[in-house]
Design an enzyme around this catalytic site. Sequence first.
Site, PDB file in Angstrom:
ATOM      1  N   ASP A   1      -2.406   1.388   5.819  1.00 41.46           N
ATOM      2  CA  ASP A   1      -2.606  -0.055   5.800  1.00 41.46           C
ATOM      3  C   ASP A   1      -1.295  -0.730   6.179  1.00 41.46           C
ATOM      4  OD1 ASP A   1      -5.044   0.653   4.814  1.00 41.46           O
ATOM      5  OD2 ASP A   1      -4.876  -0.448   2.925  1.00 41.46           O
TER       6      ASP A   1
ATOM      7  N   HIS B   1      -1.728   8.732   6.277  1.00 42.20           N
ATOM      8  CA  HIS B   1      -2.601   9.808   6.732  1.00 42.20           C
ATOM      9  C   HIS B   1      -2.258  10.167   8.171  1.00 42.20           C
ATOM     10  CE1 HIS B   1      -5.721   9.349   3.378  1.00 42.20           C
ATOM     11  NE2 HIS B   1      -4.881   8.349   3.176  1.00 42.20           N
TER      12      HIS B   1
ATOM     13  N   SER C   1       6.627   0.236   2.379  1.00 43.63           N
ATOM     14  CA  SER C   1       7.716   0.485   3.313  1.00 43.63           C
ATOM     15  C   SER C   1       7.182   0.370   4.731  1.00 43.63           C
ATOM     16  CB  SER C   1       8.340   1.855   3.058  1.00 43.63           C
ATOM     17  OG  SER C   1       9.534   1.991   3.793  1.00 43.63           O
TER      18      SER C   1
END
Length: 500
Positions: A210, A348, A463
């Site tokens: 995200d 991912h 981050s």
Amino acid sequence: MSIMPVKNALAQGRTLLMGRMPAVKFSTRMQLRNRTAVLWNRKFSTRLFVQQRRSSGEIVDRAKAAAANSGRKQVSMKWVVLTSFTIVLGTILLVSRNDSTEEDATEGKKGRRTRKIKIFNNNWLFFCYSTLPLNAMSRLWGQVNSLTLPIWVRPWGYRLYSFLFGVNLDEMEDPDLTHYANLSEFFYRNIKPGTRPVAQGEDVIASPSDGKILQVGIINSETGEIEQVKGMTYSIKEFLGTHSHPLMSKSASSLDLTSDEEKHREFARVNRIQLAGSEDTEQPLLNFKNEGDQSVREFKPSVSKNIHLLSQLSLNYFSNGFSCSEPHDTELFFAVIYLAPGDYHHFHSPVDWVCKVRRHFPGDLFSVAPYFQRNFPNLFVLNERVALLGSWKYGFFSMTPVGATNVGSIKLNFDQEFVTNSKSDKHLEPHTCYQAVYENASKILGGMPLVKGEEMGGFELGSTVVLCFEAPTEFKFDVRVGDKVKMGQKLGIIGKNDLK
């Protein structure tokens, strides 16, 4: 005429005198005179007493005012001295840095001179910010986040955090907020399966996390420069520590990314760091720490997974030894994704690829918020980062999680011994690249096979993830700068795209 005795005459005169003088009036006048004198004396003495009281009070007030003015003058003088000292010291630092321009410059190829990385450009705000102990602050923040919260506080605290940072609580795999013992567990929460559908297609690159798209584009094949923001770049060679040419002169499927002397020398030259044993001792030494194979037995891939990755990478493989040919009509692309505190913090795999090398560059933990990325040159090169290098069907592929302030840890699922921003002495040596390989994960592929959508690790809090990959020139991004994306969403595709 008879002579009156003296005694009788005196008595008679007294009688006559008393008879002629008004005794009452005389006594009254005496009383009035005495009363007037008394009142006059009283009035005079009272006025004098009041004047004395007033004069003593004024003296005290004047003394207090003088003391206060003296204190204020002392404080003012202290601030004047401190400010003057700061200005003088800052001027000396700036002048010394400007005078050392020639010393900071190094001779590159073709006679071109390049300057060392500077963390500020005559900017006091960033200079002061760069002097803060951000690594220690991040470790302290991590310890605070790990404190166990009372059960009754958890629902209220997590809901407040969700309201402030826009967390979608409906996506949580475990919706019971009392099950999250501390903030770290809540930050690193899992989401329900199927919440993030992964874009399908062999030629499609999905978002690894995200976040918000900060920058996308093509890496300059001549200089190897990545655009941090408009007009501000950093070098892929400094960021990843790879070979001199961005395309590395050969396809990534046959790259030997393990430590070797030639690569070390090239990396030292690019980073303007002297190798051990050189005669020039003015530059800091570069130490390559080879940590060997860090494959985890629990994450050893299955046979079907190996076969799937082999079929995906077959474009660059042939015959025994898995050698390959030079890439044709390809370019290096990059994408920068910023994870906000309210985002899902796991990252991912964006494609089917093989991760062969992990390079840990300990560094600072400056904030990677968009404001700092717009104003802080070489931010990603200065920050702590973990470069994961390998290959996919079209050549080189890398995925780099970048640390930031209050991000005390970058986790890798397939490298459980790996710890970032640790106070231990394991990864604290300056000017050192800690390198590990994953050859034992798959002897056939020579690294850790990762399929699209597979969870690789995550951040604590938030981050940035930077993708650098080789792809055919037909590759087009499907997102724009400023777009918000979800993990699994399509970033780009080789060929046509839907971006209008």
